[in-house]
Write a protein that holds these residues in place. Structure first.
Motif, PDB file in Angstrom:
ATOM      1  N   ARG A 156      -1.210  36.788 134.118  1.00  0.00           N
ATOM      2  CA  ARG A 156      -0.609  38.119 134.057  1.00  0.00           C
ATOM      3  C   ARG A 156      -1.334  38.987 135.084  1.00  0.00           C
ATOM      4  NH1 ARG A 156      -1.816  42.744 130.860  1.00  0.00           N
ATOM      5  NH2 ARG A 156       0.055  43.968 130.435  1.00  0.00           N
ATOM      6  N   HIS A 157      -0.561  39.670 135.936  1.00  0.00           N
ATOM      7  CA  HIS A 157      -1.176  40.452 137.002  1.00  0.00           C
ATOM      8  C   HIS A 157      -0.196  41.494 137.549  1.00  0.00           C
ATOM      9  CE1 HIS A 157       1.179  37.473 139.171  1.00  0.00           C
ATOM     10  NE2 HIS A 157       1.122  38.272 140.230  1.00  0.00           N
ATOM     11  N   ALA A 158      -0.732  42.381 138.387  1.00  0.00           N
ATOM     12  CA  ALA A 158       0.072  43.371 139.113  1.00  0.00           C
ATOM     13  C   ALA A 158      -0.574  43.606 140.467  1.00  0.00           C
ATOM     14  CB  ALA A 158       0.159  44.683 138.338  1.00  0.00           C
ATOM     15  N   TRP A 159       0.243  44.028 141.412  1.00  0.00           N
ATOM     16  CA  TRP A 159      -0.224  44.396 142.744  1.00  0.00           C
ATOM     17  C   TRP A 159      -0.116  45.907 142.858  1.00  0.00           C
ATOM     18  CZ3 TRP A 159      -2.467  40.486 145.129  1.00  0.00           C
ATOM     19  CH2 TRP A 159      -2.100  39.197 144.764  1.00  0.00           C
ATOM     20  N   ARG A 160      -1.203  46.565 143.250  1.00  0.00           N
ATOM     21  CA  ARG A 160      -1.236  48.030 143.341  1.00  0.00           C
ATOM     22  C   ARG A 160      -1.641  48.438 144.755  1.00  0.00           C
ATOM     23  NH1 ARG A 160       1.161  48.601 138.477  1.00  0.00           N
ATOM     24  NH2 ARG A 160      -0.129  47.952 136.735  1.00  0.00           N
TER      25      ARG A 160
END
Length: 185
Positions: A156-160
């Motif tokens: 689980r991840h996000a790019w910011r």
């Protein structure tokens, strides 16, 4: 986003040849998310075949995520995060556009935690330009700059993008199965 793609193959005599040289046909510049763009460079089936047909496997595709054993090369430009909070930004239109251009990937995003997602892929993410933050569970983050590489193993991840400039990242995705048979949400 202008990505030049050169593809090699074979001519009618079995000699190696340049079979295409030009823009990636599957390129999207999102209208509702200014500065957000993607280009699917290539995709293979789980058992790729070296073909002389010259058929472009990205044409006619609607999904971006590869099946187990398949691959997908995707280049994404992330606009600054502030784009999504700018006056006039329409999150409903952005969501609809994402579903239209990348339905399988869009369905992995968590509505209650924007940007967070998990896919059944092993990804090699290479920062080409700009700076981008990788966020994982618990708010843990790391700053990535050009030539930094992330091996993303279906977590689980996000790019910011916390800067004022776009950031471009190449994602080489390999479709995978989870050890315990669990599917990504």
């Amino acid at each position: 986003m202008a990505i030049r793609r050169v593809v090699t193959g074979y001519d009618d005599h079995g000699r190696s040849a340049l079979i295409s040289d030009g823009a990636t046909p599957r390129t999207v510049a999102f209208q509702s998310i200014p500065g957000h763009a993607l280009a699917q460079v290539w995709i293979t089936s789980p058992s790729p075949v070296i073909s002389a047909s010259g058929v472009d496997p990205t044409e006619g595709q609607i999904d971006l995520l590869p099946p187990p054993g398949g691959t997908s090369l995707l280049i994404v430009t992330f606009p600054p995060d502030r784009t999504m909070s700018a006056p006039g930004f329409d999150p409903v239109a952005a969501g609809q556009e994402c579903l239209a251009h990348m339905p399988d990937l869009a369905r992995t995003f968590e509505p209650d935690c924007p940007g967070m997602h998990r896919t059944d892929t092993v990804d090699y993410a290479i920062v080409l330009s700009g700076e981008v933050w990788l966020e994982v569970d618990g708010g843990q983050e790391t700053l990535l700059r050009p030539t930094d590489v992330v091996v993303q193993q279906g977590t689980r991840h996000a790019w910011r993008n916390k800067t004022d400039m776009p950031a471009t990242v190449a994602f080489f995705m390999i479709g995978a199965c989870r050890e315990n048979g669990e599917a990504a949400p």
